[in-house]
Scaffold this motif. Structure first.
Motif, PDB file in Angstrom:
ATOM      1  N   GLY A  65       0.814  -1.204   0.000  1.00 52.20           N
ATOM      2  CA  GLY A  65       0.000   0.000   0.000  1.00 52.20           C
ATOM      3  C   GLY A  65       0.850   1.257   0.000  1.00 52.20           C
ATOM      4  O   GLY A  65       0.599   2.192  -0.767  1.00 52.20           O
ATOM      5  N   ALA A 121       0.047   1.102  -4.018  1.00 53.81           N
ATOM      6  CA  ALA A 121      -1.392   1.215  -4.249  1.00 53.81           C
ATOM      7  C   ALA A 121      -2.062   2.379  -3.547  1.00 53.81           C
ATOM      8  O   ALA A 121      -2.984   2.980  -4.106  1.00 53.81           O
ATOM      9  CB  ALA A 121      -2.070  -0.096  -3.828  1.00 53.81           C
ATOM     10  N   LEU A 122      -1.656   2.702  -2.332  1.00 52.59           N
ATOM     11  CA  LEU A 122      -2.370   3.687  -1.530  1.00 52.59           C
ATOM     12  C   LEU A 122      -1.490   4.875  -1.174  1.00 52.59           C
ATOM     13  O   LEU A 122      -1.654   5.493  -0.130  1.00 52.59           O
ATOM     14  CB  LEU A 122      -2.911   3.022  -0.256  1.00 52.59           C
ATOM     15  CG  LEU A 122      -3.886   1.867  -0.478  1.00 52.59           C
ATOM     16  CD1 LEU A 122      -4.268   1.220   0.838  1.00 52.59           C
ATOM     17  CD2 LEU A 122      -5.142   2.349  -1.218  1.00 52.59           C
ATOM     18  N   PHE A 170      -9.919  -0.688  -3.706  1.00 51.86           N
ATOM     19  CA  PHE A 170      -9.415  -1.364  -2.517  1.00 51.86           C
ATOM     20  C   PHE A 170     -10.563  -1.707  -1.567  1.00 51.86           C
ATOM     21  O   PHE A 170     -10.684  -2.846  -1.090  1.00 51.86           O
ATOM     22  CB  PHE A 170      -8.388  -0.463  -1.829  1.00 51.86           C
ATOM     23  CG  PHE A 170      -7.907  -0.955  -0.498  1.00 51.86           C
ATOM     24  CD1 PHE A 170      -7.110  -2.078  -0.395  1.00 51.86           C
ATOM     25  CD2 PHE A 170      -8.258  -0.281   0.667  1.00 51.86           C
ATOM     26  CE1 PHE A 170      -6.663  -2.529   0.841  1.00 51.86           C
ATOM     27  CE2 PHE A 170      -7.809  -0.717   1.905  1.00 51.86           C
ATOM     28  CZ  PHE A 170      -7.016  -1.845   1.994  1.00 51.86           C
ATOM     29  N   ALA A 224      -4.129  -2.163  -5.867  1.00 51.76           N
ATOM     30  CA  ALA A 224      -5.193  -1.748  -4.948  1.00 51.76           C
ATOM     31  C   ALA A 224      -6.344  -2.741  -4.951  1.00 51.76           C
ATOM     32  O   ALA A 224      -6.818  -3.182  -3.890  1.00 51.76           O
ATOM     33  CB  ALA A 224      -5.689  -0.356  -5.322  1.00 51.76           C
TER      34      ALA A 224
END
Length: 637
Positions: free
Chosen positions: A200, A204-205, A241, A284
């Protein structure tokens, strides 16, 4: 009991937000303070960082002996005090040890929490989402670095809420005299905390990674202006997500999330920068689906009085986080391929999720699913993500003047990812160092490395200067060199430089500044990376050839951190190509290290039709280098 379960979810979510804040200080402090400006061996850096995670393996026995509630409250107190103290810390060794203490307390708290919460997926999901969205709302600029009263208000409120929730949760457990739902701890879900934090934060985040990904929509290098809706990838990634967690796939399709997370991680490591957005969305969705698979399955194993298995799983998962971070980023100091690291973490995540899904097929469900208000959470996250996207800015536009200038002030600066010699992320100091420049050439620019706290250093500095930027990757899609200009730029081109044994990648970025009325200036930004103990002459020749060919008769500037002294072979590669040392009149002009400069390794070369005057190395400790500034006189039109 339902309210007690929700209270546990709140404790875990708030604790992860605070722990993530501390991690964003600890990781760069290891490099910039313990590392002492790259003078400490990478192996020793890694041992120091990993040592705190290994030390946390003593937490499960401590929890079993003393009690989870007492350990949890004590650890939260230390974590909260360390987090608040970091905002007031002056940097240096104080910052390093405060961050280390906060990290260890956070890991101990995580172990104690793992014993008490059998269903961690909801808290994990909310904590990760809240951390990502809050970082986006603040433009990737951590509150810990602000040092102003609004940062204190928000920080104190979050820490106070965590402490209050922790104490209330402990009281509720003592009153109920039983663990959450009498269910055994979900060890597989706890094992995923570290890998999910890793992927993450790395892909992804991360709001900064999303902004960097958006810049690649505009060509080989992000050019022209700060991209409109630069956070758009995050605004899509967060709902993907959440939906992956809240709507786990049918057992027949349980392999889809692991495949997505592995494919996205491989694309991040091996794919071209233009596909970084696709990587973000894939990881995600895959991470969410993997958590959904684990959260929807039964809690494996038998309930135990101490639950130390889940505590070891939580700390072990964080050890995976630490190993992945150190192995990935140490590659740029030691020199070995590292593209496989995110993929390995993704494979581990997928295997754990698949095992949890298989258990869910063989055994009846125990009610340990996500347990979140599905659509309300998703809609709220989408609204916040869109708000962060709309607020991101200001929208940077180049200056259009009626007449071209006669002179241009150029600054070349190795900014060390924005961290000063005191180890603090100091945008104000960076801003002051280059504020009067018309064109800024930057080296060691970070667009979201997890190791450096996940900031978009370039975007934050560009916003303060009000100057559009062009970025070119040198190591991976998030680390490289940049040019900022008050005038429009055209024809962004990049050239990858031969590694010649150097661990960190290197490139040359060429842009053309358009002053109007047919007046242009070719600017080439580079950061030569020689192998240990060698002169970067091979790279210098490639840059000189690229620069003169790119300029094609237009007045030319080549600037950056060359890691070579005047008179060395790499230096003479530029003068031999017909370029002039623009800093010659001010020699000697040492630029490194910033607090006691002895080496002349930052340079500006110009074509013979450009005049150069007022060369200076600007004093300051906002980086381990000093910026060099020079006034260039453009040729008569």
């Amino acid at each position: 009991m339902l309210s007690q379960r929700r209270l546990g979810t709140a404790v875990l979510a708030l604790g992860l937000v605070v722990l993530t804040d501390v991690l964003r200080v600890f990781l760069p402090s290891v490099i910039t303070i313990f590392g002492q400006a790259a003078s400490t061996p990478a192996e020793l850096l890694g041992a120091f960082a990993l040592g705190w995670f290994v030390l946390a393996l003593a937490a499960p026995p401590l929890v079993a002996r003393v009690g989870a509630d007492l350990v949890g409250v004590a650890a939260v107190l230390v974590l909260g005090v360390a987090r608040l103290a970091l905002t007031a810390a002056p940097g240096g060794q104080t910052q390093l040890w405060l961050a280390s203490a906060g990290l260890l307390a956070g890991l101990v708290w995580l172990a104690a929490t793992a014993v008490r919460i059998a269903h961690p997926v909801p808290g994990l999901v909310l904590g990760l989402t809240a951390s990502a969205l809050s970082h986006a709302l603040f433009g990737t600029y951590d509150l810990v670095w602000w040092g102003r009263w609004p940062a204190w208000v928000v920080s104190v409120a979050v820490v106070a809420a965590l402490l209050a929730a922790e104490m209330a949760f402990g009281r509720g457990r003592r009153a109920a005299r039983r663990a959450d739902d009498d269910a055994p701890p979900a060890r597989r879900a706890w094992l995923l905390v570290g890998p999910v934090l890793s992927l993450g934060g790395m892909v992804a985040l991360s709001p900064a990674v999303a902004i960097a990904a958006s810049s690649y929509w505009y060509g080989e290098a992000g050019t022209g202006t700060t991209p409109l809706f630069a956070l758009a990838p995050l605004a899509v990634a967060v709902p993907l997500f959440l939906l992956g967690v809240l709507s786990p796939p049918h057992p027949r399709w349980r392999a889809v999330p692991p495949v997505l997370v592995v494919a996205g991680a491989l694309l991040f490591g091996y794919g071209p920068p233009r596909l970084l957005t696709v990587s973000i969305l894939g990881v995600a969705a895959g991470l969410g689906g993997c958590l959904g698979l684990v959260g929807a399955g039964p809690s494996p194993g038998r309930a135990t009085r101490t639950g130390t298995g889940s505590a070891y799983a939580a700390v072990g998962g964080m050890l995976v986080f630490a190993v992945a971070a150190m192995v990935y980023y140490a590659a740029y100091d030691i020199g070995y391929p590292n593209e496989w690291v995110p993929a390995v973490v993704a494979v581990l995540t997928g295997l754990v999720a698949m095992r949890g899904a298989s258990d869910g097929i063989r055994a009846p469900q125990t009610g340990s699913g996500p347990g979140l208000p599905r659509w309300r959470i998703t809609v709220l996250a989408v609204v916040v993500a869109l708000a962060a996207t709309g607020l991101h800015g200001p929208w940077l536009t180049a200056t259009n003047r009626d007449r071209p200038p006669e002179q241009v002030r150029l600054v070349a600066y190795n900014i060390r990812m924005g961290f000063g010699l005191d180890g603090r992320f100091d945008l104000d100091a960076l801003h002051r160092a280059v504020d009067r420049a018309d064109v800024v050439v930057l080296s060691e620019v970070d667009r979201g490395w997890l190791l450096n706290g996940g900031h978009d250093t370039l975007g934050l500095l560009a916003a303060r200067l009000g100057m559009p930027y062009v970025f070119a990757p040198a190591a991976d899609p998030l680390w490289g060199d940049a040019v900022l200009s008050r005038w429009p730029v055209q024809r962004a081109r990049t050239r990858t430089l031969p590694a010649v044994g150097a661990p960190t990648g290197a490139q040359a970025l060429g842009v053309t500044v358009d002053f109007g009325a047919g007046v242009r200036l070719a600017v080439v930004s580079t950061h030569l990376q020689p192998p240990p103990g060698a002169d970067p002459v091979v790279q210098a020749r490639v840059v000189a050839d690229f620069a003169t060919g790119y300029a094609d008769g237009v007045p030319l500037v080549v600037a950056g951190d060359f890691n070579t002294e005047p008179g060395d072979p790499a230096f003479t590669a530029f003068t031999g190509a017909g370029l002039v040392d623009a800093l010659a009149a001010a020699r000697p002009l040492p630029t490194s290290p910033a607090d006691d400069p002895r080496e002349q390794i930052d340079h500006v070369f110009v074509s013979s039709d450009l005049g150069a005057a007022d060369a200076v190395a600007v004093p300051g400790t906002a980086s381990d280098h000093l910026p060099v500034a020079v006034t260039l006189t453009l040729p008569d039109r």
